[in-house]
Write a protein that holds these residues in place. Structure first.
Motif, PDB file in Angstrom:
ATOM      1  N   MET A   1       0.831  -1.188   0.000  1.00 47.66           N
ATOM      2  CA  MET A   1       0.000   0.000   0.000  1.00 47.66           C
ATOM      3  C   MET A   1       0.874   1.251   0.000  1.00 47.66           C
ATOM      4  O   MET A   1       2.023   1.215   0.386  1.00 47.66           O
ATOM      5  CB  MET A   1      -0.827  -0.102   1.263  1.00 47.66           C
ATOM      6  CG  MET A   1      -1.973   0.800   1.309  1.00 47.66           C
ATOM      7  SD  MET A   1      -3.076   0.329   2.600  1.00 47.66           S
ATOM      8  CE  MET A   1      -4.302   1.552   2.232  1.00 47.66           C
ATOM      9  N   TYR A   2       0.341   2.368  -0.451  1.00 51.53           N
ATOM     10  CA  TYR A   2       1.047   3.627  -0.540  1.00 51.53           C
ATOM     11  C   TYR A   2       2.186   3.578  -1.536  1.00 51.53           C
ATOM     12  O   TYR A   2       2.969   4.504  -1.648  1.00 51.53           O
ATOM     13  CB  TYR A   2       1.555   4.119   0.833  1.00 51.53           C
ATOM     14  CG  TYR A   2       0.433   4.628   1.660  1.00 51.53           C
ATOM     15  CD1 TYR A   2       0.075   5.975   1.607  1.00 51.53           C
ATOM     16  CD2 TYR A   2      -0.328   3.775   2.424  1.00 51.53           C
ATOM     17  CE1 TYR A   2      -0.990   6.442   2.311  1.00 51.53           C
ATOM     18  CE2 TYR A   2      -1.408   4.237   3.139  1.00 51.53           C
ATOM     19  CZ  TYR A   2      -1.739   5.580   3.082  1.00 51.53           C
ATOM     20  OH  TYR A   2      -2.801   6.035   3.779  1.00 51.53           O
ATOM     21  N   GLY A   3       2.287   2.506  -2.294  1.00 52.38           N
ATOM     22  CA  GLY A   3       3.202   2.422  -3.413  1.00 52.38           C
ATOM     23  C   GLY A   3       4.666   2.582  -3.084  1.00 52.38           C
ATOM     24  O   GLY A   3       5.493   2.629  -3.982  1.00 52.38           O
ATOM     25  N   GLY A 248       4.596   2.026   7.416  1.00 52.92           N
ATOM     26  CA  GLY A 248       5.030   3.399   7.671  1.00 52.92           C
ATOM     27  C   GLY A 248       5.041   4.234   6.401  1.00 52.92           C
ATOM     28  O   GLY A 248       5.517   3.781   5.370  1.00 52.92           O
ATOM     29  N   HIS A 249       4.483   5.428   6.487  1.00 53.19           N
ATOM     30  CA  HIS A 249       4.387   6.311   5.318  1.00 53.19           C
ATOM     31  C   HIS A 249       4.216   7.744   5.782  1.00 53.19           C
ATOM     32  O   HIS A 249       3.917   8.008   6.944  1.00 53.19           O
ATOM     33  CB  HIS A 249       3.195   5.899   4.444  1.00 53.19           C
ATOM     34  CG  HIS A 249       1.881   6.115   5.129  1.00 53.19           C
ATOM     35  ND1 HIS A 249       1.358   5.209   6.028  1.00 53.19           N
ATOM     36  CD2 HIS A 249       1.024   7.153   5.100  1.00 53.19           C
ATOM     37  CE1 HIS A 249       0.234   5.674   6.508  1.00 53.19           C
ATOM     38  NE2 HIS A 249       0.005   6.863   5.966  1.00 53.19           N
ATOM     39  N   VAL A 250       4.380   8.673   4.837  1.00 51.44           N
ATOM     40  CA  VAL A 250       4.054  10.079   5.079  1.00 51.44           C
ATOM     41  C   VAL A 250       2.994  10.451   4.054  1.00 51.44           C
ATOM     42  O   VAL A 250       3.100  10.066   2.892  1.00 51.44           O
ATOM     43  CB  VAL A 250       5.303  10.975   4.890  1.00 51.44           C
ATOM     44  CG1 VAL A 250       4.945  12.438   5.093  1.00 51.44           C
ATOM     45  CG2 VAL A 250       6.425  10.557   5.826  1.00 51.44           C
ATOM     46  N   ASP A 251       1.957  11.160   4.471  1.00 55.63           N
ATOM     47  CA  ASP A 251       0.932  11.620   3.523  1.00 55.63           C
ATOM     48  C   ASP A 251       1.367  12.985   3.013  1.00 55.63           C
ATOM     49  O   ASP A 251       1.204  13.985   3.699  1.00 55.63           O
ATOM     50  CB  ASP A 251      -0.431  11.714   4.225  1.00 55.63           C
ATOM     51  CG  ASP A 251      -0.883  10.362   4.742  1.00 55.63           C
ATOM     52  OD1 ASP A 251      -1.158   9.487   3.914  1.00 55.63           O
ATOM     53  OD2 ASP A 251      -0.928  10.175   5.966  1.00 55.63           O
ATOM     54  N   ASP A 252       1.923  12.984   1.798  1.00 59.38           N
ATOM     55  CA  ASP A 252       2.530  14.240   1.326  1.00 59.38           C
ATOM     56  C   ASP A 252       1.914  14.722   0.016  1.00 59.38           C
ATOM     57  O   ASP A 252       2.507  15.486  -0.723  1.00 59.38           O
ATOM     58  CB  ASP A 252       4.041  14.064   1.163  1.00 59.38           C
ATOM     59  CG  ASP A 252       4.387  12.854   0.315  1.00 59.38           C
ATOM     60  OD1 ASP A 252       3.464  12.225  -0.237  1.00 59.38           O
ATOM     61  OD2 ASP A 252       5.585  12.532   0.223  1.00 59.38           O
ATOM     62  N   PHE A 304       6.709   9.997   9.614  1.00 59.63           N
ATOM     63  CA  PHE A 304       6.287   8.636   9.266  1.00 59.63           C
ATOM     64  C   PHE A 304       5.310   8.130  10.320  1.00 59.63           C
ATOM     65  O   PHE A 304       5.481   8.378  11.510  1.00 59.63           O
ATOM     66  CB  PHE A 304       7.498   7.703   9.193  1.00 59.63           C
ATOM     67  CG  PHE A 304       8.216   7.810   7.885  1.00 59.63           C
ATOM     68  CD1 PHE A 304       7.856   6.991   6.824  1.00 59.63           C
ATOM     69  CD2 PHE A 304       9.221   8.749   7.701  1.00 59.63           C
ATOM     70  CE1 PHE A 304       8.489   7.107   5.597  1.00 59.63           C
ATOM     71  CE2 PHE A 304       9.862   8.869   6.476  1.00 59.63           C
ATOM     72  CZ  PHE A 304       9.497   8.038   5.426  1.00 59.63           C
ATOM     73  N   HIS A 305       4.280   7.451   9.859  1.00 55.09           N
ATOM     74  CA  HIS A 305       3.332   6.845  10.793  1.00 55.09           C
ATOM     75  C   HIS A 305       2.734   5.600  10.152  1.00 55.09           C
ATOM     76  O   HIS A 305       2.836   5.409   8.937  1.00 55.09           O
ATOM     77  CB  HIS A 305       2.241   7.857  11.192  1.00 55.09           C
ATOM     78  CG  HIS A 305       1.465   8.386  10.023  1.00 55.09           C
ATOM     79  ND1 HIS A 305       1.910   9.434   9.250  1.00 55.09           N
ATOM     80  CD2 HIS A 305       0.286   7.993   9.463  1.00 55.09           C
ATOM     81  CE1 HIS A 305       1.049   9.664   8.288  1.00 55.09           C
ATOM     82  NE2 HIS A 305       0.045   8.793   8.381  1.00 55.09           N
ATOM     83  N   GLY A 306       2.125   4.767  10.973  1.00 49.99           N
ATOM     84  CA  GLY A 306       1.535   3.542  10.452  1.00 49.99           C
ATOM     85  C   GLY A 306       0.837   2.764  11.556  1.00 49.99           C
ATOM     86  O   GLY A 306       0.807   3.190  12.721  1.00 49.99           O
ATOM     87  N   ILE A 347      -9.321  12.200   6.975  1.00 53.39           N
ATOM     88  CA  ILE A 347      -9.943  13.248   6.167  1.00 53.39           C
ATOM     89  C   ILE A 347      -8.906  14.322   5.860  1.00 53.39           C
ATOM     90  O   ILE A 347      -8.146  14.729   6.746  1.00 53.39           O
ATOM     91  CB  ILE A 347     -11.133  13.852   6.942  1.00 53.39           C
ATOM     92  CG1 ILE A 347     -12.045  12.721   7.456  1.00 53.39           C
ATOM     93  CG2 ILE A 347     -11.919  14.835   6.090  1.00 53.39           C
ATOM     94  CD1 ILE A 347     -13.068  13.160   8.467  1.00 53.39           C
ATOM     95  N   ARG A 348      -8.882  14.753   4.607  1.00 46.60           N
ATOM     96  CA  ARG A 348      -7.857  15.716   4.183  1.00 46.60           C
ATOM     97  C   ARG A 348      -8.450  16.905   3.449  1.00 46.60           C
ATOM     98  O   ARG A 348      -9.427  16.773   2.731  1.00 46.60           O
ATOM     99  CB  ARG A 348      -6.865  15.028   3.214  1.00 46.60           C
ATOM    100  CG  ARG A 348      -6.081  13.877   3.804  1.00 46.60           C
ATOM    101  CD  ARG A 348      -6.448  12.584   3.111  1.00 46.60           C
ATOM    102  NE  ARG A 348      -5.928  11.418   3.803  1.00 46.60           N
ATOM    103  CZ  ARG A 348      -4.710  10.907   3.563  1.00 46.60           C
ATOM    104  NH1 ARG A 348      -3.930  11.451   2.664  1.00 46.60           N
ATOM    105  NH2 ARG A 348      -4.299   9.848   4.240  1.00 46.60           N
ATOM    106  N   GLN A 349      -7.800  18.053   3.637  1.00 50.59           N
ATOM    107  CA  GLN A 349      -8.031  19.198   2.751  1.00 50.59           C
ATOM    108  C   GLN A 349      -6.910  19.137   1.729  1.00 50.59           C
ATOM    109  O   GLN A 349      -5.730  19.159   2.088  1.00 50.59           O
ATOM    110  CB  GLN A 349      -8.005  20.510   3.537  1.00 50.59           C
ATOM    111  CG  GLN A 349      -8.117  21.714   2.624  1.00 50.59           C
ATOM    112  CD  GLN A 349      -8.488  23.000   3.354  1.00 50.59           C
ATOM    113  OE1 GLN A 349      -8.930  22.981   4.502  1.00 50.59           O
ATOM    114  NE2 GLN A 349      -8.315  24.122   2.680  1.00 50.59           N
TER     115      GLN A 349
HETATM  116 MN    MN Z   1      -1.368   8.358   6.878  1.00 49.47          MN
END
Ligand code: MN
Ligand code: OGA
Length: 351
Positions: A1-3, A248-252, A304-306, A347-349
């Motif tokens: 996931m998250y590629g 673990g990933h960052v939503d960027d 990083f979070h997961g 939820i994201r803006q």
């Molecule tokens: Mn995330």
């Protein structure tokens, strides 16, 4: 996931994931999850309880007052990170669990099943009714396929089990209950394209439901300057069964990092890891229970979070008040689902 090309080399983040992930104890006859050392996992529920009793907080944790029932807890090590234990009432939790299973995975919202089966209508109801997803007969319908789906994906439909094999031809089929168990994500609002790791505004989408937008606005308010309003434009719903993890990933991918990501936990308890800006930073582990909300704003957005682990056993899942709410016969399918799963809505803006 998250590629992301998942790190194989050991980093501090990877070590923490390995520490908490589920291993089965195969030495016994019955497969049983191996016990893990949870002594270092931060427990905001008990922190909140003792804070209410004697206004004391562990070192590195502070509290700011809010108009929720609970204060917002902050970590000195992670500016911009907020934890609100029990932010959602049990009624709110029920509502969002039901929506996550019935309306959020509905087309045009996409799920992890789209790539293989195309859009699936009413998956939860189909699983409840013991239906089977069947590949439509392919009698020279090559052109039809192209017209229907743009790409060459055969058409699948739910059917009653009894009728599935009546025509005498063997067709590919999958029980809806299996697909429900394998539902890993759905996307609301602006659709996220996992293969490109970006929002694809040309994909058809519905607006995020107003009630969820309002909830997000209320949750985000304490992290924003007075007068600034959070606009929910996209949400990702994650579904976890026992053994499922979120690496673990960052939503960027969102433009404006000053706006928080709002992350709601539902159903079974899990462990959430928040690390630093590189995987080399050892992460902090904390329990996330049904009704907890995490906000990641400012610098915490770059961390990083997961989720390395969820708990479905009675002692650790901590869903008894939810079970009571779902005790009516008509809610039995929800009850069965939540006993084995965790749901996360974040939820994201975007702009
Ligand atoms: Mn995330
Ligand atoms: C995400 C995410 C966390 C969770 O979907 O980006 O970080 O608690 N989810 O499931």
């Amino acid at each position: 996931m998250y590629g992301s090309t998942e790190d194989v080399e050991r980093t501090a983040f990877r070590n923490a994931e390995k520490k908490y992930k589920l291993y089965n104890d195969n030495t016994r006859k019955k497969k049983k999850p191996r016990a893990v050392d949870l002594s270092e996992v931060i427990d905001f529920k008990s922190i909140s309880e003792s804070y209410h009793q004697n206004a004391e907080l562990p070192e590195g944790i502070s509290a700011i007052q809010s108009d929720f029932d609970s204060p917002l807890f902050c970590l000195a090590s992670h500016p911009g990170f907020y934890f609100i234990p029990g932010a959602l009432t049990v009624e709110e939790q029920c509502r969002w669990i039901k929506e996550s299973l019935t309306s959020f995975p509905q087309p045009p919202n996409r799920t992890n099943h789209n790539a293989i089966y195309g859009p699936l209508q009413d998956l939860f109801a189909a699983a409840k009714d013991n239906k089977v997803l069947i590949q439509e007969e392919q009698t020279n319908n090559f052109e039809v396929e192209i017209i229907q789906n743009d790409i060459n994906v055969p058409t699948w439909n739910f059917s009653d089990q009894s009728g599935a094999f009546s025509s005498g031809v063997t067709r590919k089929s999958v029980p809806a209950s299996v697909l429900l168990r394998k539902l890993r994500w759905s996307t609301l609002g602006l659709q996220f394209d996992w293969s490109k790791r970006s929002y694809n505004i040309s994909l058809p989408h519905n607006k995020i439901p107003d009630a969820l937008c309002l909830l997000a606005e209320r949750m985000a308010a304490p992290t924003l300057p007075l007068g600034e309003v959070f606009q929910a434009e996209a949400a990702i719903v994650n579904y976890f069964g026992l053994g499922d993890t979120l690496g673990g990933h960052v939503d960027d991918m969102e433009k404006d990092w000053s706006k928080p990501i709002i992350s709601m936990s539902l159903a079974c308890k899990g462990i959430f890891l928040i690390g630093g800006k590189s995987r080399e930073v050892p992460p902090l582990a904390m329990f996330v229970r049904s009704g907890d909300v995490i906000l990641m704003a400012g610098q915490a957005r770059e961390c990083f979070h997961g989720v390395p682990r969820i708990f479905t056993d009675k002692e650790h899942a901590e869903i008894s008040s939810l079970e009571l709410q779902f005790s009516d016969e008509e809610d039995s399918a929800f009850l069965e689902y939540i006993r084995n799963s965790r749901i996360n809505i974040n939820i994201r803006q975007v702009y």
